[in-house]
Design a protein around this motif. Structure first.
Motif, PDB file in Angstrom:
ATOM      1  N   VAL A 203      34.781  87.073  52.326  1.00 45.95           N
ATOM      2  CA  VAL A 203      34.753  86.653  50.975  1.00 45.95           C
ATOM      3  C   VAL A 203      33.744  85.862  50.503  1.00 45.95           C
ATOM      4  CG1 VAL A 203      36.200  85.692  49.132  1.00 45.95           C
ATOM      5  CG2 VAL A 203      37.372  86.936  50.904  1.00 45.95           C
ATOM      6  N   ALA A 204      32.711  86.239  49.768  1.00 47.42           N
ATOM      7  CA  ALA A 204      31.615  85.130  49.268  1.00 47.42           C
ATOM      8  C   ALA A 204      31.827  83.881  48.364  1.00 47.42           C
ATOM      9  CB  ALA A 204      30.475  86.361  48.690  1.00 47.42           C
ATOM     10  N   ASP A 205      32.641  84.397  47.519  1.00 42.01           N
ATOM     11  CA  ASP A 205      32.980  83.131  46.683  1.00 42.01           C
ATOM     12  C   ASP A 205      34.337  83.459  45.768  1.00 42.01           C
ATOM     13  OD1 ASP A 205      33.005  80.964  45.459  1.00 42.01           O
ATOM     14  OD2 ASP A 205      30.711  80.980  44.839  1.00 42.01           O
TER      15      ASP A 205
ATOM     16  N   ASN B 178      37.649  94.124  48.425  1.00 43.22           N
ATOM     17  CA  ASN B 178      36.327  94.142  48.149  1.00 43.22           C
ATOM     18  C   ASN B 178      35.533  92.985  47.994  1.00 43.22           C
ATOM     19  OD1 ASN B 178      36.831  96.981  47.787  1.00 43.22           O
ATOM     20  ND2 ASN B 178      37.630  96.442  45.533  1.00 43.22           N
ATOM     21  N   GLY B 179      36.073  91.986  48.971  1.00 39.95           N
ATOM     22  CA  GLY B 179      35.456  90.687  49.301  1.00 39.95           C
ATOM     23  C   GLY B 179      35.430  89.630  47.921  1.00 39.95           C
ATOM     24  N   GLU B 180      36.598  89.917  47.076  1.00 37.45           N
ATOM     25  CA  GLU B 180      36.409  89.124  45.904  1.00 37.45           C
ATOM     26  C   GLU B 180      37.822  88.207  46.086  1.00 37.45           C
ATOM     27  OE1 GLU B 180      36.634  89.214  40.972  1.00 37.45           O
ATOM     28  OE2 GLU B 180      36.886  91.025  42.300  1.00 37.45           O
TER      29      GLU B 180
ATOM     30  N   PRO C   4      36.380  71.811  44.770  1.00 36.43           N
ATOM     31  CA  PRO C   4      35.488  72.809  45.201  1.00 36.43           C
ATOM     32  C   PRO C   4      34.907  72.915  46.721  1.00 36.43           C
ATOM     33  CG  PRO C   4      34.932  71.630  43.331  1.00 36.43           C
ATOM     34  CD  PRO C   4      36.007  71.024  43.608  1.00 36.43           C
ATOM     35  N   LEU C   5      34.434  71.722  46.984  1.00 37.29           N
ATOM     36  CA  LEU C   5      34.157  71.512  48.318  1.00 37.29           C
ATOM     37  C   LEU C   5      35.058  71.965  49.702  1.00 37.29           C
ATOM     38  CD1 LEU C   5      32.126  68.187  48.228  1.00 37.29           C
ATOM     39  CD2 LEU C   5      31.283  70.515  48.420  1.00 37.29           C
ATOM     40  N   LEU C   6      36.225  71.585  49.433  1.00 41.40           N
ATOM     41  CA  LEU C   6      37.246  71.646  50.231  1.00 41.40           C
ATOM     42  C   LEU C   6      37.686  73.492  50.226  1.00 41.40           C
ATOM     43  CD1 LEU C   6      39.661  68.765  49.802  1.00 41.40           C
ATOM     44  CD2 LEU C   6      38.699  69.433  52.011  1.00 41.40           C
ATOM     45  N   SER C   7      37.758  73.975  49.230  1.00 42.36           N
ATOM     46  CA  SER C   7      38.174  75.201  48.775  1.00 42.36           C
ATOM     47  C   SER C   7      37.253  76.343  49.474  1.00 42.36           C
ATOM     48  CB  SER C   7      38.125  75.600  47.373  1.00 42.36           C
ATOM     49  OG  SER C   7      39.143  74.761  46.712  1.00 42.36           O
ATOM     50  N   ARG C   8      35.865  75.822  49.384  1.00 42.42           N
ATOM     51  CA  ARG C   8      34.689  76.832  50.109  1.00 42.42           C
ATOM     52  C   ARG C   8      34.664  76.835  51.604  1.00 42.42           C
ATOM     53  NH1 ARG C   8      32.932  75.664  44.884  1.00 42.42           N
ATOM     54  NH2 ARG C   8      32.277  77.602  43.668  1.00 42.42           N
ATOM     55  N   ALA C   9      35.214  75.722  51.851  1.00 43.15           N
ATOM     56  CA  ALA C   9      34.983  75.143  53.452  1.00 43.15           C
ATOM     57  C   ALA C   9      36.321  76.118  54.129  1.00 43.15           C
ATOM     58  CB  ALA C   9      35.488  73.910  53.812  1.00 43.15           C
ATOM     59  N   PHE C  10      37.478  76.247  53.323  1.00 48.97           N
ATOM     60  CA  PHE C  10      38.525  76.810  53.858  1.00 48.97           C
ATOM     61  C   PHE C  10      38.478  78.332  53.661  1.00 48.97           C
ATOM     62  CE2 PHE C  10      41.349  72.858  52.504  1.00 48.97           C
ATOM     63  CZ  PHE C  10      41.302  72.470  54.030  1.00 48.97           C
ATOM     64  N   LEU C  11      37.547  78.863  52.755  1.00 45.32           N
ATOM     65  CA  LEU C  11      37.184  79.913  52.316  1.00 45.32           C
ATOM     66  C   LEU C  11      36.546  80.622  53.556  1.00 45.32           C
ATOM     67  CD1 LEU C  11      37.662  82.277  50.063  1.00 45.32           C
ATOM     68  CD2 LEU C  11      35.346  81.692  49.403  1.00 45.32           C
ATOM     69  N   ARG C  12      35.512  79.830  53.842  1.00 48.35           N
ATOM     70  CA  ARG C  12      34.485  80.388  55.139  1.00 48.35           C
ATOM     71  C   ARG C  12      35.644  80.267  56.274  1.00 48.35           C
ATOM     72  NH1 ARG C  12      31.156  76.702  52.704  1.00 48.35           N
ATOM     73  NH2 ARG C  12      31.568  75.041  54.348  1.00 48.35           N
ATOM     74  N   GLU C  13      36.493  79.302  56.626  1.00 45.31           N
ATOM     75  CA  GLU C  13      37.416  79.098  57.788  1.00 45.31           C
ATOM     76  C   GLU C  13      37.954  80.643  57.850  1.00 45.31           C
ATOM     77  OE1 GLU C  13      41.027  76.902  59.503  1.00 45.31           O
ATOM     78  OE2 GLU C  13      39.955  76.061  57.892  1.00 45.31           O
ATOM     79  N   PHE C  14      38.812  80.961  56.926  1.00 45.18           N
ATOM     80  CA  PHE C  14      39.850  81.884  56.915  1.00 45.18           C
ATOM     81  C   PHE C  14      39.072  83.513  56.908  1.00 45.18           C
ATOM     82  CE2 PHE C  14      42.764  78.708  55.487  1.00 45.18           C
ATOM     83  CZ  PHE C  14      43.680  78.817  56.489  1.00 45.18           C
ATOM     84  N   SER C  15      37.897  83.540  56.173  1.00 52.29           N
ATOM     85  CA  SER C  15      37.157  84.474  56.262  1.00 52.29           C
ATOM     86  C   SER C  15      36.747  85.114  57.534  1.00 52.29           C
ATOM     87  CB  SER C  15      36.015  84.483  55.157  1.00 52.29           C
ATOM     88  OG  SER C  15      36.397  84.346  53.918  1.00 52.29           O
ATOM     89  N   GLU C  16      36.291  84.230  58.534  1.00 46.45           N
ATOM     90  CA  GLU C  16      36.011  84.272  59.676  1.00 46.45           C
ATOM     91  C   GLU C  16      36.974  84.576  60.661  1.00 46.45           C
ATOM     92  OE1 GLU C  16      33.712  80.767  61.019  1.00 46.45           O
ATOM     93  OE2 GLU C  16      31.935  81.209  59.511  1.00 46.45           O
ATOM     94  N   ARG C  17      38.304  83.916  60.271  1.00 49.98           N
ATOM     95  CA  ARG C  17      39.323  84.068  61.278  1.00 49.98           C
ATOM     96  C   ARG C  17      39.969  85.491  60.926  1.00 49.98           C
ATOM     97  NH1 ARG C  17      44.385  79.889  60.974  1.00 49.98           N
ATOM     98  NH2 ARG C  17      42.570  78.516  61.820  1.00 49.98           N
ATOM     99  N   TYR C  18      40.153  86.112  59.773  1.00 54.46           N
ATOM    100  CA  TYR C  18      40.628  87.094  59.566  1.00 54.46           C
ATOM    101  C   TYR C  18      39.540  88.393  59.458  1.00 54.46           C
ATOM    102  CZ  TYR C  18      44.495  84.240  58.711  1.00 54.46           C
ATOM    103  OH  TYR C  18      45.943  83.180  58.823  1.00 54.46           O
ATOM    104  N   HIS C  19      38.488  88.129  59.730  1.00 51.94           N
ATOM    105  CA  HIS C  19      37.288  89.270  59.568  1.00 51.94           C
ATOM    106  C   HIS C  19      37.505  89.866  58.164  1.00 51.94           C
ATOM    107  CE1 HIS C  19      36.852  88.411  63.970  1.00 51.94           C
ATOM    108  NE2 HIS C  19      37.923  88.758  64.020  1.00 51.94           N
ATOM    109  N   ARG C  20      37.471  89.028  57.098  1.00 51.40           N
ATOM    110  CA  ARG C  20      37.625  89.479  55.666  1.00 51.40           C
ATOM    111  C   ARG C  20      36.656  88.815  54.874  1.00 51.40           C
ATOM    112  NH1 ARG C  20      42.499  92.424  54.537  1.00 51.40           N
ATOM    113  NH2 ARG C  20      42.028  92.182  52.457  1.00 51.40           N
TER     114      ARG C  20
END
Length: 346
Positions: free
Chosen positions: A216-218, A252-254, A198-214
């Motif tokens: 995704v909250a959770d 839609n951010g999901e 879960p920790l790694l997944s959320r860290a990668f989620l933040r990384e790629f959300s910022e990189r691709y300007h998409r």
């Protein structure tokens, strides 16, 4: 001892510590952090995708100044005929087609820093002898050269192979192994530290959300369960790729279950841990998103076999033992004959 500047006063392992609560992984980090004041050769072991190069870079940053080079060499990707010149460099006119000015090798390029030798287990026997001499004498001869050059770099080697098994098979020098193995750190696979998923997944989620300007909250329903249920034969690298895919296809951010790779979304836990373990509750069963039961079972079986083969370095005998089946059964499932000896068994 090299004086560390302000940039290096920060802990280079901070990003790894932020995404782990696993004691075995934290122990590996703690061992690596103790190497800050020494320049000894280090051997990093672990399966493909566990993050050996990230460990090597962090170890480098612990000791070296900010502008010190970190040179990475993939020993398994170099052509056998070019490995020596890549590592040691060559003098002008050393061989046909050589640069007329000569060329420095990776050891020279790493001067004052770190040379990272990835996939050290793939190095040829001839180069193993020469590397051993370099480690012991701290000097070498460029190809075509008559004057020795001194070595001024730290060596960090890494492998996903069982080097002791390769020694028994005559494919790796025992003396080189013990020279490298003076300080060895084993990095545990992701399946043995699932509390970090879960920790790694959320860290990668933040990384790629910022990189691709998409943004995704959770993760959406069942995504976390699917991530935790998977064995991750490709380890952290495979997880990172899966989260990148989720972000790319999110709407839609999901982050949805349908956006996961097929190998993950086709399998969900039959029952969660807080559900009764006795009896059968069909409300806990998640069906495959497509295909018949035999097709789903065949896909899962092949994925399991492929994971065992990867973990055993392609050795079919070892993979069969790990799977708990006979060698003949494994060859039948792979569609090959057990009587045919593979031309190259790693």
């Amino acid at each position: 001892m090299v004086k560390m500047n302000s940039a290096h006063q920060e802990d280079p392992f901070a990003s790894l510590l932020d995404t782990s609560t696993s004691q075995t992984y934290l122990d590996a980090i703690d061992m690596a952090r103790k190497l800050a004041g020494i320049g000894s050769t280090v051997l990093l072991t672990g399966e493909t995708g566990v993050g050996k190069e990230r460990f090597a870079q962090a170890i480098h940053r612990l000791r070296e100044r900010e502008d010190a080079p970190f040179i990475a060499v993939n020993c398994g990707a170099l052509m056998a005929s070019l490995v020596e010149s890549e590592l040691f460099g060559y003098e002008k006119g050393a061989f046909s087609g050589a640069d007329a000015r000569g060329k420095p090798g990776k050891i020279e390029l790493a001067r004052g820093g770190t040379l990272f030798l990835d996939e050290i287990g793939e190095l040829s026997s001839e180069l193993q002898v020469k590397l051993l001499r370099v480690l012991e004498e701290r000097s070498y001869y460029p190809v075509g050269g008559t004057r020795s050059a001194d070595v001024d770099c730290r060596f960090v080697a890494a492998t996903n192979r069982d080097l002791e098994a390769r020694i028994r098979d005559g494919r790796f020098r025992e003396d080189l192994y013990y020279r490298l193995n003076a300080i060895a750190i084993d990095i545990p696979p992701l399946r043995s530290r699932k509390e970090d998923i879960p920790l790694l997944s959320r860290a990668f989620l933040r990384e790629f959300s910022e990189r691709y300007h998409r943004p995704v909250a959770d993760f959406g329903p069942n995504v976390t369960e699917a991530l935790s249920a998977h064995d991750w034969p490709g380890n952290v690298r495979e997880l990172r790729n899966a989260i990148e895919r989720i972000v790319v296809f999110s709407q839609n951010g999901e982050a949805r279950l349908s956006d996961l790779p097929a190998s993950l979304r086709d399998f969900m836990p039959i029952a969660s841990r807080d559900q009764p373990t006795s009896g059968f509750n069909n409300s806990n069963v998640s069906l495959p998103t497509f295909g018949s039961l035999p097709e789903w079972l065949a896909r899962r079986e092949r994925e399991y076999i492929d994971a065992a083969l990867e973990q055993c370095g392609g050795n079919k005998v070892a993979a069969a033992k790990r799977l708990g089946i006979s060698r003949v059964s494994l060859y039948k499932k792979l569609g090959t004959s057990a009587n045919v000896v593979p031309t190259r068994q790693l």
